[in-house]
Scaffold this motif. Structure first.
Motif, PDB file in Angstrom:
ATOM      1  N   ALA A  64     -12.372  11.438  -1.009  1.00 52.70           N
ATOM      2  CA  ALA A  64     -13.727  11.432  -1.344  1.00 52.70           C
ATOM      3  C   ALA A  64     -14.612   9.957  -1.908  1.00 52.70           C
ATOM      4  N   SER A  65     -13.574   9.692  -2.663  1.00 54.39           N
ATOM      5  CA  SER A  65     -13.578   8.012  -3.214  1.00 54.39           C
ATOM      6  C   SER A  65     -14.032   7.446  -2.307  1.00 54.39           C
ATOM      7  N   VAL A  66     -12.733   7.520  -1.306  1.00 55.14           N
ATOM      8  CA  VAL A  66     -13.272   6.053  -0.589  1.00 55.14           C
ATOM      9  C   VAL A  66     -13.777   6.339   0.740  1.00 55.14           C
ATOM     10  N   SER A  67     -14.187   7.943   1.052  1.00 57.30           N
ATOM     11  CA  SER A  67     -14.784   8.058   2.248  1.00 57.30           C
ATOM     12  C   SER A  67     -17.263   7.155   1.888  1.00 57.30           C
ATOM     13  N   GLN A  68     -16.683   7.348   0.416  1.00 58.58           N
ATOM     14  CA  GLN A  68     -18.529   6.705   0.078  1.00 58.58           C
ATOM     15  C   GLN A  68     -18.342   4.983   0.429  1.00 58.58           C
ATOM     16  N   SER A  69     -17.097   4.351  -0.438  1.00 58.90           N
ATOM     17  CA  SER A  69     -16.514   3.166  -0.618  1.00 58.90           C
ATOM     18  C   SER A  69     -16.675   2.383   0.903  1.00 58.90           C
ATOM     19  N   ILE A  70     -16.427   3.386   1.334  1.00 63.35           N
ATOM     20  CA  ILE A  70     -16.239   2.588   2.885  1.00 63.35           C
ATOM     21  C   ILE A  70     -18.001   2.609   3.535  1.00 63.35           C
ATOM     22  N   MET A  74      -1.628  13.767 -15.462  1.00 65.73           N
ATOM     23  CA  MET A  74      -2.445  14.040 -14.752  1.00 65.73           C
ATOM     24  C   MET A  74      -2.671  12.975 -13.920  1.00 65.73           C
ATOM     25  N   LEU A  75      -3.689  12.519 -14.770  1.00 63.90           N
ATOM     26  CA  LEU A  75      -4.104  10.879 -14.515  1.00 63.90           C
ATOM     27  C   LEU A  75      -3.778   9.775 -14.602  1.00 63.90           C
ATOM     28  N   TYR A  76      -2.453  10.003 -14.825  1.00 66.77           N
ATOM     29  CA  TYR A  76      -1.860   8.515 -14.520  1.00 66.77           C
ATOM     30  C   TYR A  76      -1.654   8.865 -12.358  1.00 66.77           C
ATOM     31  N   PRO A  77      -0.697   9.983 -11.928  1.00 69.52           N
ATOM     32  CA  PRO A  77      -0.850   9.984 -10.626  1.00 69.52           C
ATOM     33  C   PRO A  77      -1.770   9.799  -9.835  1.00 69.52           C
ATOM     34  N   LEU A  78      -3.157   9.583 -10.320  1.00 69.37           N
ATOM     35  CA  LEU A  78      -4.182  10.246  -9.507  1.00 69.37           C
ATOM     36  C   LEU A  78      -4.397   8.887  -8.996  1.00 69.37           C
ATOM     37  N   LEU A  79      -4.940   8.044 -10.194  1.00 69.23           N
ATOM     38  CA  LEU A  79      -4.764   6.763 -10.336  1.00 69.23           C
ATOM     39  C   LEU A  79      -4.588   6.072  -9.191  1.00 69.23           C
ATOM     40  N   LEU A  80      -2.934   6.294  -9.580  1.00 69.36           N
ATOM     41  CA  LEU A  80      -2.063   5.598  -8.304  1.00 69.36           C
ATOM     42  C   LEU A  80      -2.319   6.214  -6.869  1.00 69.36           C
ATOM     43  N   SER A  81      -2.491   7.113  -6.199  1.00 71.86           N
ATOM     44  CA  SER A  81      -3.107   7.557  -5.214  1.00 71.86           C
ATOM     45  C   SER A  81      -4.400   6.930  -4.868  1.00 71.86           C
ATOM     46  N   ILE A  82      -5.034   6.972  -5.452  1.00 67.09           N
ATOM     47  CA  ILE A  82      -6.574   6.593  -5.852  1.00 67.09           C
ATOM     48  C   ILE A  82      -6.624   4.929  -4.894  1.00 67.09           C
ATOM     49  N   ILE A  83      -5.112   4.593  -5.765  1.00 73.38           N
ATOM     50  CA  ILE A  83      -5.051   3.232  -5.535  1.00 73.38           C
ATOM     51  C   ILE A  83      -4.283   2.902  -4.301  1.00 73.38           C
ATOM     52  N   GLY A  84      -3.732   3.633  -3.910  1.00 76.25           N
ATOM     53  CA  GLY A  84      -3.446   3.915  -2.667  1.00 76.25           C
ATOM     54  C   GLY A  84      -3.633   4.014  -1.410  1.00 76.25           C
ATOM     55  N   PHE A  85      -4.414   4.763  -1.042  1.00 74.88           N
ATOM     56  CA  PHE A  85      -5.398   5.608  -0.544  1.00 74.88           C
ATOM     57  C   PHE A  85      -6.875   4.005  -0.208  1.00 74.88           C
ATOM     58  N   TYR A  86      -6.905   3.587  -1.344  1.00 73.87           N
ATOM     59  CA  TYR A  86      -8.127   2.367  -0.820  1.00 73.87           C
ATOM     60  C   TYR A  86      -6.748   1.215  -0.556  1.00 73.87           C
ATOM     61  N   LEU A  87      -5.840   0.706  -0.594  1.00 75.82           N
ATOM     62  CA  LEU A  87      -5.024  -0.151  -0.004  1.00 75.82           C
ATOM     63  C   LEU A  87      -4.304   0.729   1.537  1.00 75.82           C
ATOM     64  N   SER A 108       0.734  -0.712  -0.084  1.00 76.28           N
ATOM     65  CA  SER A 108       0.007  -0.045   0.029  1.00 76.28           C
ATOM     66  C   SER A 108       0.874   1.246  -0.190  1.00 76.28           C
ATOM     67  N   LEU A 109       1.917   0.943   0.916  1.00 71.53           N
ATOM     68  CA  LEU A 109       2.580   2.036   0.532  1.00 71.53           C
ATOM     69  C   LEU A 109       3.413   2.725  -0.641  1.00 71.53           C
ATOM     70  N   ILE A 110       4.130   1.451  -1.468  1.00 73.73           N
ATOM     71  CA  ILE A 110       4.423   1.876  -2.911  1.00 73.73           C
ATOM     72  C   ILE A 110       3.563   3.145  -3.415  1.00 73.73           C
ATOM     73  N   PRO A 111       2.111   2.402  -4.226  1.00 71.70           N
ATOM     74  CA  PRO A 111       1.168   3.312  -4.512  1.00 71.70           C
ATOM     75  C   PRO A 111       1.744   4.711  -3.992  1.00 71.70           C
ATOM     76  N   LEU A 112       0.575   4.821  -2.971  1.00 66.01           N
ATOM     77  CA  LEU A 112       0.435   5.880  -2.379  1.00 66.01           C
ATOM     78  C   LEU A 112       1.712   6.722  -2.176  1.00 66.01           C
ATOM     79  N   PHE A 113       2.970   6.193  -1.441  1.00 67.57           N
ATOM     80  CA  PHE A 113       3.915   7.839  -1.836  1.00 67.57           C
ATOM     81  C   PHE A 113       4.536   8.456  -3.511  1.00 67.57           C
TER      82      PHE A 113
END
Lengths: 46, 248, 220
Positions: B71-77, B208-221, B36-41
């Motif tokens: 925002a995405s994580v808060s709804q999914s939870i 801009m999209l790639y880092p956004l997707l990575l950090s979304i994945i990182g947040f979920y993990l 989880s820390l890899i995609p987040l960082f």
């Protein structure tokens, strides 16, 4: 176009550190709780 | 086919057992932490330092790399908590109650982050910290729901009835959230407060999209990681006097 | 079965009538809060007429909050809920009757009193019927949420009730005020009435069963 460190952007950094703080809090609190329970249990054993 | 189903059912039964989950999460946590820390960082670092500056908003837009995942994580939870509430109501699975109890504070913290980051982002871009927009209002309601769930849980001394009460409230909230969302949308079209439009259809560039997707994945993990840790701590708290926990 | 529900209904009426504070305090609260708004905002009739539907709805919402602890608390404390839960077949009708009687005593007087906003807040008299209909359709939903909150927080801290009821009743507040203001703008408010009715019909069985589940928790 790479972010300039000298161009201090308060908004981004505040949110960044808040994010790190909240993520850290979510990770540290359960860890701390578990540690406390484990030490309690160790005391109980002795 | 039936073999897979059988495996799934045994997995489900194992999931309901405290000792199994405690041991399993103990093994899984270091791995999950690592992945989880890899995609987040990478996501946050790439987003904040290396992605291009937005031509309209300047560098402030970089808040998107924290705001959108939160925002995405808060709804999914909340959705996962609803599923857990159904499981807990129908099958009385104790682990589902533990799941809701552990996820509610995490969900509240990420909803808080989404609200705060949104208002900090709004200040330089729209010139105001807060507008009564439909999306902001329903996020605020979601935050209040999380707080209500947490406070309802803490008002019960008996864990088992606390789990059931919280499941009931989570389900009622889940049924009501779409109604609230829809009505807030109507309300927003009735009193259009300002000319600010939040939902501008903008095409985001790939850089801009790639880092956004990575950090979304990182947040979920990260949510997965903190959920596992919180559930482990909660199990230890409930089972501290049981034999299996003492013999560890 | 029918006989029992009738008797429970009569008993509820009597017990509410005996404890006059349970239905008087929402009324007093409603009148006081209603009179605070002109003092705090402005005494200009035009301003107040514009705000009147919203102010009325907020006051109604807040004053019904006062009564949600009464729905199940007394029966819980004297143990009669215990007896009703041993007769499993009557729980649903019991919950329905309790919500109904609570609505009659806490919401109905306030709805009637809210016609005073014509004088107090200078609401245009022709829109009064619209306001009253929206209140009649919306307050039952708030009573349902109040019953759920009361059942979940039996004998617990009182801040829990508002924390559960207020976010849940947002749609009712929005649709209720929207119906009046759409009428004042010359539109047809039937749309909002139908929506309020739909919300009530949709939530009635759901909340009743949730209430039963929540009450049962206190006897496990």
């Amino acid at each position: 176009m790479i972010y300039d460190f000298n161009d201090y952007n308060f908004h981004v950094w505040f949110v960044f550190f808040l994010t790190l703080f909240l993520i850290g809090l979510n990770l540290i609190i359960p860890k701390f709780k578990l540690k406390k329970l484990k030490t309690l249990q160790e005391i109980d054993k002795d | 086919m039936s073999k897979i189903l059988k495996k799934f059912i045994t997995f489900y039964h194992k999931l309901g057992s405290y000792p199994w989950f405690y041991k399993f999460s103990g093994i899984a946590i270091p791995y999950v932490a690592f992945i989880s820390l890899i995609p987040l960082f990478i996501g946050l670092g790439w987003g904040i330092f290396y992605s291009p500056t937005d031509y309209k908003q300047g560098d402030v837009y970089r808040i998107i790399y924290m705001h959108v995942p939160a925002a995405s994580v808060s709804q999914s939870i909340y959705y996962t908590m609803t599923i857990a509430a159904i499981v807990s109501m129908i099958w009385r699975m104790k682990m589902a109650g533990i799941f809701i109890k552990s996820m509610a504070p995490i969900g509240a913290s990420f909803t808080f982050l989404a609200l705060i980051s949104g208002s900090i982002w709004g200040q330089p871009t729209w010139g105001t910290w807060w507008i009564w927009d439909a999306r902001l209002t329903s996020t605020l309601v979601l935050f209040i729901f999380y707080i209500a769930i947490i406070s309802l849980y803490s008002s019960f001394s008996e864990k088992k009835s606390a789990d059931q009460a919280v499941s009931i409230l989570t389900l009622v909230g889940a049924v009501n959230l779409p109604i609230i969302k829809k009505s807030v949308d109507w309300w927003n079209t009735l009193h259009q407060p300002s000319s600010i439009k939040l939902t501008e259809s903008s095409t985001i560039s790939l850089e801009m999209l790639y880092p956004l997707l990575l950090s979304i994945i990182g947040f979920y993990l990260i949510v997965l990681l903190s959920g596992l840790m919180a559930m482990r701590a909660e199990i230890a708290k409930r089972e501290i006097n049981k034999e299996w926990f003492k013999s560890l | 079965m029918n006989n029992i529900s009738k008797r429970v209904f009569m008993k509820e009426l009597v017990s509410y009538k005996k404890r006059s504070s349970t239905y008087l305090s929402p009324i007093v609260f409603f009148l006081i809060t209603l009179s605070l708004y002109p003092l705090a905002l402005s005494n200009d009739p035009n301003d107040l007429a514009l705000l009147a539907p919203g102010i009325t709805w907020i006051c109604v919402l807040l004053s019904t909050l006062l009564s949600i602890q009464n729905i199940f608390n007394e029966d819980y404390e004297d143990g009669s809920l215990d007896i009703f839960f041993s007769l499993r077949s009557t729980t649903l009708s019991l919950v329905l009757i309790k919500i109904l009687v609570n609505w009659i005593f806490s919401s109905l007087p306030i709805i009637i009193l809210s016609s005073t906003v014509v004088f107090l807040l200078f609401l245009p008299p022709e829109s009064l019927t619209i306001l009253l209909i929206s209140l009649l359709l919306g307050t039952p939903v708030i009573s349902l949420f109040g019953a759920l909150a009361g059942a979940l927080s039996l004998g617990k801290s009182s801040i829990l009730g508002p924390a559960i009821v207020l976010p849940l009743s947002l749609p009712v507040l929005i649709l209720g005020t929207a119906s009046v203001s759409s009428f004042l703008n010359g539109e047809d408010p039937t749309f909002y009435f139908l929506l309020l009715l739909a919300i009530f019909i949709f939530l009635l069985p759901l909340i009743c069963y949730a209430c039963i589940g929540a009450l049962r928790l206190h006897y496990e």
